[in-house]
Design a protein around this motif. Structure first.
Motif, short mmCIF file in Angstrom:
data_model
loop_
_atom_site.label_atom_id
_atom_site.label_comp_id
_atom_site.label_asym_id
_atom_site.label_seq_id
_atom_site.Cartn_x
_atom_site.Cartn_y
_atom_site.Cartn_z
N LEU A 158 0.81 -1.21 0.00
CA LEU A 158 0.00 0.00 0.00
C LEU A 158 0.85 1.27 0.00
O LEU A 158 0.30 2.37 -0.02
CB LEU A 158 -0.91 0.02 1.23
CG LEU A 158 -1.80 -1.22 1.42
CD1 LEU A 158 -2.62 -1.09 2.68
CD2 LEU A 158 -2.70 -1.43 0.22
N LEU A 159 2.17 1.11 0.04
CA LEU A 159 3.05 2.27 0.10
C LEU A 159 3.53 2.65 -1.29
O LEU A 159 3.81 1.77 -2.12
CB LEU A 159 4.27 1.96 0.99
CG LEU A 159 3.98 1.59 2.44
CD1 LEU A 159 5.27 1.21 3.15
CD2 LEU A 159 3.28 2.72 3.16
N ALA A 160 3.60 3.94 -1.53
CA ALA A 160 4.07 4.44 -2.83
C ALA A 160 5.59 4.50 -2.84
O ALA A 160 6.21 5.54 -3.05
CB ALA A 160 3.48 5.81 -3.10
N LEU A 161 6.22 3.35 -2.57
CA LEU A 161 7.67 3.23 -2.53
C LEU A 161 8.10 2.03 -3.36
O LEU A 161 7.31 1.12 -3.62
CB LEU A 161 8.17 3.06 -1.09
CG LEU A 161 7.90 4.19 -0.10
CD1 LEU A 161 8.32 3.79 1.30
CD2 LEU A 161 8.62 5.46 -0.51
N SER A 162 9.34 2.06 -3.77
CA SER A 162 9.90 0.93 -4.51
C SER A 162 10.37 -0.12 -3.50
O SER A 162 11.45 0.03 -2.90
CB SER A 162 11.06 1.39 -5.39
OG SER A 162 11.68 0.29 -6.00
N TRP A 163 9.57 -1.14 -3.29
CA TRP A 163 9.94 -2.15 -2.30
C TRP A 163 11.06 -3.06 -2.80
O TRP A 163 11.61 -3.84 -2.04
CB TRP A 163 8.72 -2.99 -1.92
CG TRP A 163 8.93 -3.67 -0.60
CD1 TRP A 163 9.14 -5.00 -0.39
CD2 TRP A 163 8.96 -3.07 0.69
NE1 TRP A 163 9.31 -5.25 0.95
CE2 TRP A 163 9.20 -4.07 1.63
CE3 TRP A 163 8.82 -1.75 1.13
CZ2 TRP A 163 9.29 -3.81 2.98
CZ3 TRP A 163 8.91 -1.49 2.48
CH2 TRP A 163 9.15 -2.52 3.39
#
Length: 345
Positions: A119-124
């Motif tokens: 749900l995070l707008a990050l590059s996991w």
């Protein structure tokens, strides 16, 4: 009122069927960014579910659990030992390293175990690699500086009974084990990304990305070393410190852009921007090394030399070695940037 209801219904139907990066669930009131979520997964609850319990036995998770154990143990043992004097800067650096590593690893572990990272707008793909690489380098630095600091203080102490060797030795050992655990996690993450064919898409898992982490880590160690230098003021000292900070901020900005997936929002071609950053940082780092070398040459003629670690000459020499090592990292990064820019052209 009827028109507004029809408009909301139309938006609800269109967004639910659209292939985009935003999902709006009008009925339940959820607005989630960064990923498209099926509305049937909500049903009035937050769309977060736990991972399979068998994942706790995976090498990646076991490494993270050991990292949290060792960093917490190192912090507790060092806090129980306590150190005063000139070593406070290195003691604070070691404490910060262990606390930051523990907190960052805990957040990554919880986000991945609860699958909240989706749900995070990050590059996991990049964030865990960045945390593991940075923590490994910082713990390696703490594992080297902390024992040297303890040894130097012990040599300067008249009463050895005031020290707590068992706590300090145990803290240094725990820091070394934490460094090994982070190294294993970094290796596992890189192998998993390459196995899935995602190694090239994750910038922080490539050579230039890892070099950015190395540059920031070395800048932190250099700044800590400079705070221990007795009477550091000389011609060009403040400019050199400002240039070092500027280089570290440039590398940190690139890391944040890649982890936050803001590359598409950059108004300039990103490979060329990387090349400009690399050239600027390399020139600044080379100028700092030149200023430092000139100052060492001046002080080499004087009698300000000693065998202890906490004397000015040894501290200046250590700072120069770290700056030279960082310059090598920036040179390698510059070569990568030139190669990337030529390939894109």
């Amino acid at each position: 009122m009827i028109t507004a209801s029809l408009l909301l219904l139309y938006i609800h139907r269109e967004v639910s069927a659209a292939d985009s990066n935003w999902a709006l669930h009008i009925q339940d009131g959820w607005i989630l960014g960064g990923c498209l979520v099926d509305r049937r997964t909500f049903r009035g609850k937050m769309p977060v579910r736990f991972s399979d319990m068998s994942n706790l036995a995976s090498p990646k998770t076991v490494s993270r659990l050991l990292e949290m154990l060792f960093t917490c143990a190192a912090f507790s043992l060092a806090r129980a030992a306590g150190l005063r004097g000139w070593s406070e800067a290195f003691a604070t650096f070691a404490m910060f390293t262990w606390c930051f590593s523990f907190a960052a690893t805990l957040l990554v572990f919880l986000a991945e175990f609860t699958q909240f990272h989706s749900l995070l707008a990050l590059s996991w793909k990049s964030l865990p690699v960045t945390v593991a690489a940075f923590s490994a380098l910082m713990n390696m630095a703490a594992s080297v500086t902390y024992p040297l600091m303890v040894l130097s203080v012990a040599m300067a102490q008249e009463n050895w009974s005031e020290l707590s060797p068992p706590y300090q030795i145990a803290a240094a050992l725990a820091s070394c084990l934490a460094f090994l655990a982070y190294s294993v996690e970094l290796l596992v993450l890189l192998l998993l990304l390459n196995k899935d064919g995602e190694g090239r898409t994750a910038y922080m898992a490539t050579g230039p990305g890892l070099l950015k982490v190395l540059e920031v880590s070395l800048a932190c160690v250099v700044c800590v070393t400079l705070t221990t230098v007795s009477s550091p003021e000389f011609a060009g000292f403040r400019w050199a410190v400002g240039a070092l900070c500027a280089c570290a901020l440039l590398s940190l900005a690139v890391i944040l852009i890649m982890v936050g997936e803001c590359r598409a929002r950059c108004p300039f071609p990103f490979p060329r921007l990387l090349l400009v950053f690399s050239v600027l940082a390399f020139l600044l780092q080379g100028a700092v090394l030149a200023v430092w070398a000139l100052q060492l040459r001046r002080e080499a003629r004087g009698p300000d030399k000693c065998s202890q670690m906490n004397c000015r000459w040894n501290q200046m020499l250590l700072s120069a070695a770290l700056i030279a090592l960082n310059l090598t990292a920036y040179l390698t990064d510059l070569i990568y940037s030139i190669q990337l820019s030529c390939c894109r052209s």
